[in-house]
Write a protein that holds these residues in place. Structure first.
Motif, short mmCIF file in Angstrom:
data_model
loop_
_atom_site.label_atom_id
_atom_site.label_comp_id
_atom_site.label_asym_id
_atom_site.label_seq_id
_atom_site.Cartn_x
_atom_site.Cartn_y
_atom_site.Cartn_z
N TRP A 49 -7.14 -7.85 -0.45
CA TRP A 49 -8.45 -7.48 -0.44
C TRP A 49 -9.39 -8.74 -1.07
O TRP A 49 -8.89 -9.39 -1.88
N ILE A 91 -0.68 7.95 5.86
CA ILE A 91 -1.89 7.04 5.30
C ILE A 91 -1.66 5.63 5.78
O ILE A 91 -2.50 4.77 5.92
N LEU A 111 0.75 -1.16 0.05
CA LEU A 111 0.02 -0.06 -0.17
C LEU A 111 0.87 1.55 -0.07
O LEU A 111 0.28 2.31 -0.35
N THR A 164 -8.14 9.80 1.10
CA THR A 164 -7.46 8.71 0.84
C THR A 164 -8.23 7.43 1.85
O THR A 164 -8.27 6.18 1.25
N LEU A 165 -8.22 7.65 3.14
CA LEU A 165 -8.66 6.59 3.96
C LEU A 165 -9.89 6.31 3.48
O LEU A 165 -10.35 5.00 3.69
N LEU A 218 -7.13 -1.07 10.67
CA LEU A 218 -7.14 -2.64 10.51
C LEU A 218 -7.25 -3.38 11.70
O LEU A 218 -7.75 -4.30 12.01
N THR A 255 -3.97 3.45 7.95
CA THR A 255 -4.60 2.42 7.59
C THR A 255 -4.39 1.09 8.36
O THR A 255 -5.35 0.35 8.67
N LEU A 283 -10.21 4.41 0.36
CA LEU A 283 -9.73 3.29 0.16
C LEU A 283 -10.50 2.01 0.74
O LEU A 283 -10.80 0.88 0.39
N PHE A 284 -11.19 2.30 2.09
CA PHE A 284 -12.08 1.41 2.89
C PHE A 284 -13.35 1.48 2.11
O PHE A 284 -13.99 0.43 2.19
N LEU A 319 -12.82 1.02 12.93
CA LEU A 319 -13.13 1.05 11.45
C LEU A 319 -14.85 0.75 11.28
O LEU A 319 -15.31 1.51 10.38
#
Length: 412
Positions: free
Chosen positions: A412, A258, A150, A373-374, A266, A262, A377-378, A272
């Protein structure tokens, strides 16, 4: 010799005070070294010996850190003989002579030249473009397979592209500038490698400045040439140096956050899940991640230019001070249950971006980049997870103090 309180309680110490920097506890990558907690509780303004052999004061309490960073009696000038140094050997002071190492009116003059490009309004205007950059990088990442590092595929490219576009630096040389900056801040480069990297970076940026003089665009470098160089407030070489400083500051710490943000989410699935349920919580979540995972782990260094009393201790003119940001951001007098990651908490007053006149100029832009970005991404990768065990994720550990993941293998 009478032992200090810290020694009696197990704080790693020498006759000259507690060891600095402290070591992280094994298996606790998300927490500052536990020694700083002891220092904050028992001796928040502590005399210590740095790896260079130099003596300095280590500040670990939130109140004291903020007091020093806003006090004009403490200077950011690294050319001062008492400025805290981390290395025994001579290392090029890559920031020496730049506005980041200036104080007072001289420092403020440079910040005012740049301020209009880093306002909340400007960051809001850039949001659609940042969203497009993130979507493009996620498209590339997911099209290439179902696993990636990542950091290389997303964390480094996003802030690098954004700051290069802001400056007007061509994308084709951004990767070169990024790799050169990593040489400068890695903490493992030789003085020769650091000197060569800085020379190469500035050479490329001077060429960009020259090209912008002939063909200006809608970018920061062109604006500086028109508003500052033309009237004689700056020279061309200074524009290249300012561009380099913004490039370096604008991508590495944001990229690190970032990656670390992340990983932290996680490893905290309840947090999350809260963000998945309410994506409007990302602005608060980003500030909580910044507080909890302070990127500048060693801190901000200063030198006293006048005698001052901080936290009840007298600091004499000429003595160095290290403001330990990560410890200040875990101060229980300011943040309830500070070691717990809580994306719903209000974290006003954290010092992840520093404090006072040298507080990070690009903090608003960094927040927007992290939020976008976060969240994307999720959203795009709902099954995102580590591709290795947590203990196999490599972290940065070096004396420049950047805390965060070095590589982040995910699937993923």
């Amino acid at each position: 010799m009478t032992k200090t309180t810290g020694e009696r309680r197990g704080l790693s110490a020498s006759p000259d005070g507690p060891a600095f920097p402290q070591e992280k506890a094994p298996g606790c990558p998300f927490d500052p070294p536990p020694g700083y907690r002891l220092m904050r509780a028992e001796e928040p303004v502590a005399r210590a010996t740095l790896p260079s052999g130099q003596q300095a004061w280590i500040l670990t309490a939130h109140e004291d850190v903020r007091a020093v960073l806003e006090d004009p009696r403490f200077s950011a000038d690294s050319s001062h003989p008492g400025f805290p140094r981390m290395y025994r050997q001579a290392v090029p002071q890559v920031l020496k002579g730049t506005f980041l190492r200036m104080d007072g009116a001289e420092h403020l003059r440079y910040r005012r030249m740049l301020a209009k490009d880093f306002t909340g309004r400007r960051a809001a205007e850039m949001r659609p473009r940042i969203e497009a950059v993130v979507e493009d990088r996620l498209d590339r990442m997911t099209a290439a397979g179902d696993s990636a590092d990542l950091m290389e595929t997303l964390a480094y490219p996003v802030p690098s592209i954004v700051v290069c576009e802001l400056l007007g630096v061509p994308q084709e040389i951004s990767e070169f500038l990024e790799s050169g900056t990593r040489v400068l801040i890695s903490g493992r480069s030789t003085p020769e490698e650091m000197g060569q990297a800085k020379a190469d970076i500035l050479g490329h940026l001077e060429a960009v400045v020259a090209a912008k003089e002939k063909q200006p665009g809608d970018d920061l470098i062109s604006r500086l040439l028109a508003e500052q160089v033309a009237p004689g407030h700056l020279d061309r070489e200074e524009v290249a140096v300012l561009a380099w400083l913004l490039l370096a500051a604008g991508h590495h710490t944001t990229a690190t956050m970032i990656g670390t943000g992340t990983l932290a989410l996680l490893q905290h699935p309840d947090q999350l899940a809260a963000l998945r349920a309410d994506p409007s919580g990302y602005p608060d979540a980003v500030d909580e991640l910044l507080r909890h995972q302070t990127a500048m782990q060693i801190g901000m260094n200063r030198v006293a230019v006048e005698d001052a009393v901080i936290g009840g201790r007298e600091i004499l003119a000429g003595e160095g001070v290290v403001c330990q940001l990560a410890a200040a951001n875990r101060d229980p007098d300011v943040f309830s249950d500070p070691d717990r990651l809580d994306v719903t908490r209000t974290t006003r007053g954290h010092v992840a971006f520093g404090h006072g006149p040298h507080q990070c100029l690009g903090q608003t832009l960094a927040r927007v980049e992290l939020q976008i970005t976060l969240s994307k991404l999720f959203e795009r990768c709902p099954g995102l997870r580590l591709a290795v065990l947590l203990e196999e994720v490599p972290f940065w550990h070096h004396l420049f103090g950047i805390n965060g993941v070095q590589r982040l293998p995910v699937t993923w």
